[in-house]
Design an enzyme around this catalytic site. Structure first.
Site, mmCIF file in Angstrom:
data_model
loop_
_atom_site.group_PDB
_atom_site.id
_atom_site.type_symbol
_atom_site.label_atom_id
_atom_site.label_comp_id
_atom_site.label_asym_id
_atom_site.label_seq_id
_atom_site.Cartn_x
_atom_site.Cartn_y
_atom_site.Cartn_z
ATOM 1 C CE LYS A 57 -4.072 -2.138 2.021
ATOM 2 N NZ LYS A 57 -5.120 -2.091 3.025
ATOM 3 C CG ASP A 97 -8.215 -0.077 3.388
ATOM 4 O OD1 ASP A 97 -8.947 -0.868 2.772
ATOM 5 O OD2 ASP A 97 -6.972 -0.094 3.313
#
Ligand code: ATR
Length: 278
Positions: free
Chosen positions: A65, A101
Site C-alpha cells: 500500500k 479502507d
C-alpha cells in the site's frame, strides 16, 4: 471488457475477486478482476506490465500500500493522510491513488452495524499500514480521543504525529494498557494473529458499552473476538463488512455506480459461518 486486479503478497485467499465479480454482475458491468501475487521487489514491474496490457484499475493490499502511493502521479487527500493507497485508477496513462479502507470501516460500523462513533474514546492497537489506513476516517467520524498503542513504541509515536491532532490523538506504551482506563471502541489493527501470537490484553480495557472491532476476519480474528466476548464487550465485529464496503467504494470510483453491499455481505457471512472460505 475492462480489466481490474488485486495486487498483494499473498493474495491466494483474498475474497476481493469474488466481491467485485458479484458487484459487476449486479451492475451489469463487463469486467474481469484477477488476483496477482507480487513479491515486494516485483510489485512495480508487475503493476507496470498490468497497465501495458490494458489494466484499468487495481486494488492493492499487504504489503504494497505504501509502495503504491509512490507510483501514483495523483493521490487523493485521504490516501495521502493514510500514507497508503488501496485503489488505483488508470487515467490518461498515469495512476491515480485513493484509499477506501477507512471509509469502508466507518460505513460498516455506522451503517450496517448502526453504531454511533461520535464522542467515543477509542483505542487503536497497532501502528502499521492497517492502522494508518483507518485512523483518519475514525477521527473524521467524530471519535473524541484516539489512543494508539503499538508493540514497537516508536511506530505509535510516528502514527500519532502523522495524524497531527495532539489534543485528540495520543500514543501510549503497550505496557501501559492496564492503566489506560476503558474504551468505547477498541480496534485491533495488529497482525499478531498471522504469527499466531496472543495480544494478552487486560479485560479492564473494556466495559459493557465497548465496541470491539478486528480488521481481520476468519481465523485471523478468532482470538481478539474471543477476548472481546470474554471481556463482556457490547459488540464484537470482524473485518468482513469493512472488506465489502471498501470494495464497494473502489467499485464506485471505477464504474460510477454504488453497488448494493448487503447481498454480497450476506453471502460471504454465510460462507464464513459454514467454513466455505477462510
Ligand atoms: P499492517 O499493514 O497489517 O499493519 P504492518 O505494517 O506489518 O502490517 O504492521 C503490523 C502491526 O501489527 C504492527 O503494529 C505490529 O507491531 P510492531 O510495529 O511492533 O511490529 C503489530 N504486531 C504484529 N505482531 C504483534 C504481536 N505479536 N503483538 C503486538 N503487536 C503485533
Amino acid at each position: 471488457m475492462q480489466h481490474y486486479a488485486l495486487f498483494g503478497h499473498p493474495v491466494a485467499h483474498s475474497l476481493s475477486p469474488r466481491i467485485h465479480a458479484m458487484f459487476a454482475k449486479q451492475a451489469g458491468v463487463a469486467m474481469e478482476y484477477t488476483a496477482i501475487d507480487a513479491a515486494p521487489d516485483a510489485f512495480a514491474d508487475a503493476l507496470s506490465a498490468f497497465a501495458s496490457n490494458g489494466g484499468n484499475g487495481a486494488n492493492v493490499t499487504l504489503p504494497h500500500k505504501a509502495a503504491a502511493l509512490a507510483l501514483c502521479s495523483d493521490v487523493s487527500a485521504r490516501a495521502r493522510r493514510c500514507g497508503a493507497v488501496n485503489t488505483l485508477t488508470r487515467i490518461d496513462g498515469d495512476w491515480r491513488g485513493d484509499n477506501t479502507d477507512g471509509a469502508g470501516l466507518v460505513r460498516d460500523l455506522t451503517g450496517r452495524e448502526q453504531h454511533d462513533l461520535r464522542e467515543r474514546r477509542a483505542l487503536l492497537l497497532g501502528a502499521g499500514g492497517a492502522a494508518a489506513g483507518i485512523a483518519p476516517a475514525l477521527l473524521d467520524a467524530g471519535i473524541r480521543e484516539l489512543v494508539v498503542v503499538n508493540r514497537t513504541p516508536g511506530r505509535a509515536d510516528a502514527l500519532a504525529d502523522a495524524l497531527g491532532m495532539p489534543g485528540r490523538v495520543h500514543s501510549r506504551y503497550w505496557n501501559d494498557l492496564r492503566n489506560l482506563g476503558n474504551f468505547d471502541l477498541i480496534v485491533n489493527a495488529t497482525s499478531a494473529a498471522r504469527s499466531r501470537e496472543g495480544l494478552n490484553l487486560p479485560f479492564a480495557l473494556a466495559y459493557r458499552n465497548t465496541l470491539a472491532v478486528d480488521l481481520g476476519y476468519g481465523e485471523a480474528a478468532i482470538d481478539f473476538l474471543a477476548w472481546a466476548r470474554s471481556a463482556h464487550c457490547a459488540d464484537a465485529i470482524d473485518g468482513v463488512g469493512m472488506l465489502v464496503e471498501q470494495a464497494a467504494e473502489s467499485f464506485e470510483i471505477w464504474h460510477g455506480v454504488r453497488p448494493q453491499t448487503e447481498p454480497v455481505y450476506a453471502t460471504l457471512r454465510s460462507e464464513l459461518l459454514h467454513g466455505a472460505t477462510d
